[in-house]
Design a protein around this motif. Structure first.
Motif, short mmCIF file in Angstrom:
data_model
loop_
_atom_site.label_atom_id
_atom_site.label_comp_id
_atom_site.label_asym_id
_atom_site.label_seq_id
_atom_site.Cartn_x
_atom_site.Cartn_y
_atom_site.Cartn_z
N ARG A 178 -33.72 9.37 -0.11
CA ARG A 178 -34.25 9.66 1.19
C ARG A 178 -33.28 8.76 2.33
N MET A 179 -32.84 7.59 1.92
CA MET A 179 -31.83 7.12 2.84
C MET A 179 -30.61 7.82 3.51
N PHE A 180 -30.11 8.19 2.55
CA PHE A 180 -28.87 9.14 2.83
C PHE A 180 -29.00 10.17 3.70
N VAL A 181 -30.23 10.84 3.72
CA VAL A 181 -30.60 12.07 4.38
C VAL A 181 -31.41 11.71 5.72
N VAL A 212 1.04 -1.27 -0.02
CA VAL A 212 0.02 -0.18 0.11
C VAL A 212 0.84 1.34 0.19
N TYR A 213 0.81 2.00 -1.09
CA TYR A 213 1.67 3.08 -1.16
C TYR A 213 1.22 4.74 -1.22
N VAL A 214 0.00 4.73 -1.65
CA VAL A 214 -0.78 5.79 -1.58
C VAL A 214 -2.37 5.62 -1.25
N LYS A 215 -2.92 6.69 -0.60
CA LYS A 215 -4.29 7.13 -0.66
C LYS A 215 -4.90 8.01 -1.48
N THR A 216 -6.00 8.03 -1.88
CA THR A 216 -6.60 8.98 -2.80
C THR A 216 -7.70 9.70 -2.25
N ASN A 217 -7.80 10.92 -2.89
CA ASN A 217 -8.83 11.93 -2.66
C ASN A 217 -10.28 11.40 -2.96
N VAL A 218 -11.24 12.12 -2.14
CA VAL A 218 -12.61 11.72 -2.18
C VAL A 218 -13.23 13.11 -2.13
N PRO A 219 -14.56 13.18 -2.43
CA PRO A 219 -15.24 14.19 -2.14
C PRO A 219 -15.92 14.26 -0.66
N THR A 220 -16.56 15.17 -0.02
CA THR A 220 -16.76 15.54 1.38
C THR A 220 -17.70 14.26 1.49
N ALA A 221 -17.46 13.53 2.62
CA ALA A 221 -18.14 12.41 3.05
C ALA A 221 -18.41 11.12 1.99
N MET A 222 -17.70 11.35 0.92
CA MET A 222 -17.91 10.36 -0.08
C MET A 222 -19.32 10.40 -0.62
N MET A 223 -19.77 11.61 -0.61
CA MET A 223 -21.19 11.50 -0.96
C MET A 223 -21.34 12.39 -2.13
N ILE A 224 -20.54 12.80 -2.94
CA ILE A 224 -20.84 13.68 -4.03
C ILE A 224 -20.20 12.70 -5.38
N GLY A 226 -29.31 14.91 8.06
CA GLY A 226 -27.69 15.40 7.95
C GLY A 226 -27.05 15.66 9.13
N LYS A 227 -27.51 15.00 10.28
CA LYS A 227 -26.66 14.94 11.41
C LYS A 227 -25.44 14.40 11.55
N SER A 228 -25.12 13.33 10.69
CA SER A 228 -23.81 12.75 10.66
C SER A 228 -22.82 13.74 9.84
N THR A 256 -13.36 0.24 8.05
CA THR A 256 -13.13 1.32 7.11
C THR A 256 -14.10 2.68 7.70
N ARG A 257 -13.72 3.90 7.33
CA ARG A 257 -14.53 4.94 7.67
C ARG A 257 -15.44 5.51 6.84
N SER A 258 -16.63 5.86 7.36
CA SER A 258 -17.74 6.35 6.63
C SER A 258 -18.43 7.79 6.94
N GLY A 259 -18.45 8.52 6.06
CA GLY A 259 -19.17 9.88 6.30
C GLY A 259 -20.75 9.71 6.72
N LEU A 260 -21.33 8.74 6.54
CA LEU A 260 -22.63 8.30 7.34
C LEU A 260 -22.48 7.21 8.05
N ALA A 261 -21.52 7.22 9.02
CA ALA A 261 -21.48 5.97 9.88
C ALA A 261 -22.72 5.29 10.40
N GLY A 262 -23.09 4.02 10.43
CA GLY A 262 -24.38 3.46 10.95
C GLY A 262 -25.29 3.32 9.81
N GLN A 263 -25.22 4.14 8.91
CA GLN A 263 -26.48 4.09 7.61
C GLN A 263 -25.92 2.84 6.94
N GLU A 264 -27.07 1.78 7.09
CA GLU A 264 -27.05 0.69 6.54
C GLU A 264 -28.35 0.02 5.64
#
Length: 537
Positions: A367-370, A172-184, A374-376, A257-265
Motif C-alpha cells: 500500500r505504501m508503494f502505490v 567508480v568505473y561502471v553503473k549497473t542496470n535496474v528494473p523500472t523505477a527500481m520497483m520490480i 502511481g503518479k510518480s 541518489t535518484r528514486s523512482g518514488l521520490a519523496g516516498q519515506e
C-alpha cells in the motif's frame, strides 16, 4: 517533443555498447553462443584474459586493498582488469547502464602518482574499483532508473556516497542496470532490457540490484553498492549466491541518489554492499561509517562503527515458513541443514512464528508503494509516452490514498514495529534465521513474492543474505507427494507451487537470511560469520 521512447532506448543501448573499447569486446570466434547458459567460466576458459587479469579479478577486495597499498599492483592495472571483465560481463548478461572507463583510468593514474610521490595511499579504499547501481548520481552521466525520459539528462553532481568513496580513494568505473523505477524483483526495463543471471542465463539475477549481482557473480566487480527498499539487495544476492548487508536507515548515506518514488519515506530505501565474501562486506561497511557520513548527509545517524562481542551461544529464532508462501524444497533443505549444524555448534535454536505479522507487513508495504496512485511512475513515463511494463501493473491501476489514509498506514506500521519488537525481546533472541525468498532461483518473469524480505524493510531491521554453500539438486529437491497434494493458501503460494521447476534451477546456489534488530549492523555481520562457520563445519 522528444523522440519516441523506443528510439531513445535504442540509441542509449547503442551508445552504451559503443562506449566499450574495441580491445574489450569479445572476439566473435570465442563468443559463447546464446544456448550456453552458464558463462561464469568464460574468463578462465576463453584464453582472452591474461594470467595477471585473472589473478586481479579473481581476488577479493580485502586482498586487493593490501596489494594496492603495498604497490604490488598499481591502481591502473587493477582498474583496467576490472573494466575489461565488466565489459565482458555486459556483453554476456546485459548488466551495465553506464561505463565510466575514462574517468576511472584518470582517477587510477592520479592515485598511482600520489602513492609513488608520497608513499601514502589516498584513503582506506585506495585504488579499489567499486561498481555502483544506476540510481547513484555521477556528475556528467545519466541515472535513468530504466526510464526513457531520463536518458540524456546527465547529473550535475555526485551522490553523497560517491563523493565519499572517491575521497576514500575508491574508483567508480561502471553503473549497473535496474528494473523500472527500481520497483520490480527482477532487473528489466524498457531502456536497457533484461539483465541475465551469468550462472544460468535463463534465470533472473533478481532485482532491483540485479545488474550488480550479475556483474559480481561474473567476476566483473569484487565489490558493488546497491539499494534495498523491499529486498532489492537481498533478492539479487540470493539469486546469484552472493553476500549482502541490508542496513537500517541512517547507517549509510543516501543523499542525492535518484528514486523512482521520490519523496516516498513511509518505508526508507537504504543502500549497502554486495560481494562474493563476508570479509569484503564487513570491510566496506566499517570503512564507510568511519568516513563520518553524518557530516555530509543529514539523515545519517552519528553512530561510529562499534566493536561487538557476540555470545558464543546465540539464541536464534527459525522462521521455517511465513504462513503466506511455503518455501520450495531446496530452501527448506538448506534451512534444516543450517539448523542442525547450528545446534551441533552449541547454539540455542527456537521456533519463530509469523503470527500474521509478516503478511501484515507485506500488505502495508504494498500500500505504501502505490499510495500516490502511481503518479510518480506515470510522471516519468509520460514525457516520452513510454508504456507501463506488465510488472508495474499495480502502479498503473493504483488509486491515490490521500493524506489521512496515508497517516493511518503510518500508525499501522508503528504498531507492527512495536509488537514485533516486544515479541523479539520477550523471546530473548539474538537473530532470526529464515529464507531470503521462497525460491533459490527462478526463471525470468517468475519472481512473484518478496514477503520474506520486505517485512524487514517495514521493521527497518538489519539483515544479511548469505550463501549456504549448498546448491539445488534435482535428485533430492523435487516435490514430495505431500507437496504435490497440499492445499495452497493464496495466489502467490499457488503460483510458487505451479511454477516450481527444479530442472531449470538445478545446480544454483542457495541463500538464507539472517536478521538482527534495528541498527545492529555490526552484530548481524558478526553473527553471520558464526553461522557461516557452523555451516562449513
Amino acid at each position: 517533443m522528444p523522440g519516441s521512447w523506443k528510439e531513445i532506448a535504442a540509441k542509449k543501448r547503442a551508445a552504451l555498447l559503443d562506449s566499450i573499447p574495441e580491445e574489450w569486446r569479445i572476439p566473435a570466434n570465442i563468443l559463447p553462443p546464446e544456448s550456453q547458459l552458464d558463462v561464469t567460466a568464460f574468463p578462465q576458459k576463453s584464453g582472452w584474459f591474461t594470467a595477471e587479469e585473472l589473478e586481479i579479478t579473481n581476488s577479493s577486495a580485502t586482498v586487493l586493498l593490501k596489494r594496492l597499498r603495498s604497490g604490488k599492483y598499481s591502481s591502473e592495472q587493477v582498474t583496467k582488469a576490472f573494466c575489461k571483465r565488466a565489459s565482458a560481463a555486459h556483453q554476456l548478461t546485459n548488466c551495465l547502464s553506464e561505463t565510466l572507463f575514462d574517468l576511472a583510468l584518470r582517477t587510477a593514474r592520479t592515485l598511482d602518482e600520489h602513492l609513488a610521490t608520497t608513499g601514502q595511499p589516498i584513503g582506506p579504499l585506495h585504488g579499489l574499483p567499486i561498481s555502483i547501481k544506476d540510481n547513484f548520481q555521477v556528475r556528467g552521466t545519466d541515472a535513468t532508473l530504466g526510464f526513457s525520459s531520463l536518458v540524456g539528462k546527465p547529473s550535475p553532481f555526485n551522490s553523497t556516497l560517491v563523493d565519499l568513496l572517491l575521497a576514500a580513494g575508491a574508483i567508480v568505473y561502471v553503473k549497473t542496470n535496474v528494473p523500472t523505477a527500481m520497483m520490480i524483483a527482477e532487473t528489466v526495463n524498457n531502456v536497457f532490457g533484461r539483465t541475465l543471471n551469468p550462472r544460468n542465463r535463463k534465470l533472473t539475477s533478481g532485482g532491483s540490484s540485479g545488474g550488480e549481482s550479475a556483474l559480481i557473480a561474473f567476476g566483473g566487480s569484487c565489490l558493488g553498492v546497491g539499494s534495498d527498499i523491499g529486498g532489492s539487495l537481498r533478492i539479487p544476492a540470493a539469486c546469484t549466491g552472493l553476500w549482502t548487508l541490508r542496513p537500517s536507515a541512517g547507517r549509510f548515506p543516501t543523499a542525492k541518489t535518484r528514486s523512482g518514488l521520490a519523496g516516498q519515506e513511509a518505508v526508507m530505501s537504504v543502500n549497502g554492499p554486495l560481494a562474493p565474501d563476508l570479509a569484503t562486506i564487513a570491510t566496506y561497511s566499517q570503512k564507510v561509517v568511519e568516513l563520518s557520513p553524518w557530516l555530509d548527509d543529514p539523515k545519517c545517524l552519528p553512530i561510529p562503527w562499534r566493536k561487538v562481542d557476540v555470545s558464543k551461544k546465540l539464541k536464534i529464532g527459525v522462521l521455517w515458513d511465513d504462513d503466506v508462501v511455503l518455501p520450495t524444497p531446496p530452501i527448506r533443505r538448506a534451512l534444516q541443514l543450517a539448523v542442525d549444524k547450528l545446534r551441533r555448534a552449541g547454539h540455542d535454536i527456537v521456533e519463530w512464528k509469523s503470527e500474521g505479522m509478516h503478511e501484515r507487513a507485506a500488505r502495508l508495504i504494498a500500500r505504501m508503494f502505490v499510495s500516490d496512485g502511481g503518479k510518480s511512475v506515470r510522471a516519468l513515463l509520460a514525457p516520452t509516452r513510454e508504456p507501463f511494463r506488465p510488472e508495474m501493473r499495480s502502479y498503473e491501476d493504483a488509486a491515490e490514498l490521500g493524506v489521512y489514509n496515508m497517516w493511518q498506514i503510518h500508525l499501522e506500521r508503528n504498531d507492527l514495529q512495536s509488537k514485533y519488537l516486544d515479541r523479539w525481546n520477550a523471546a530473548g533472541l539474538d537473530a532470526i534465521l529464515c529464507p531470503t525468498a521462497p525460491y533459490a532461483a527462478v526463471e525470468h518473469d517468475k519472481f512473484r513474492y518478496v514477503g520474506y524480505t520486505c517485512v524487514y524493510n517495514c521493521l527497518d531491521y538489519s539483515a544479511v543474505s548469505f550463501p549456504t554453500g549448498l546448491r539445488v539438486d534435482k535428485q533430492v529437491d523435487g516435490f514430495s507427494a505431500e507437496d504435490q497434494t497440499r492445499e495452497t493458501r493464496n495466489e502467490f503460494d499457488q503460483k510458487t507451487k505451479d511454477e516450481y521447476n527444479v530442472e531449470a534451477i538445478d545446480g544454483q546456489p542457495i541463500n538464507l537470511q539472517l536478521v538482527a534488530r534495528r541498527l545492529e549492523e555490526e552484530k548481524v555481520l558478526a553473527m553471520a560469520e558464526k553461522v557461516s562457520d557452523a555451516l562449513k563445519a
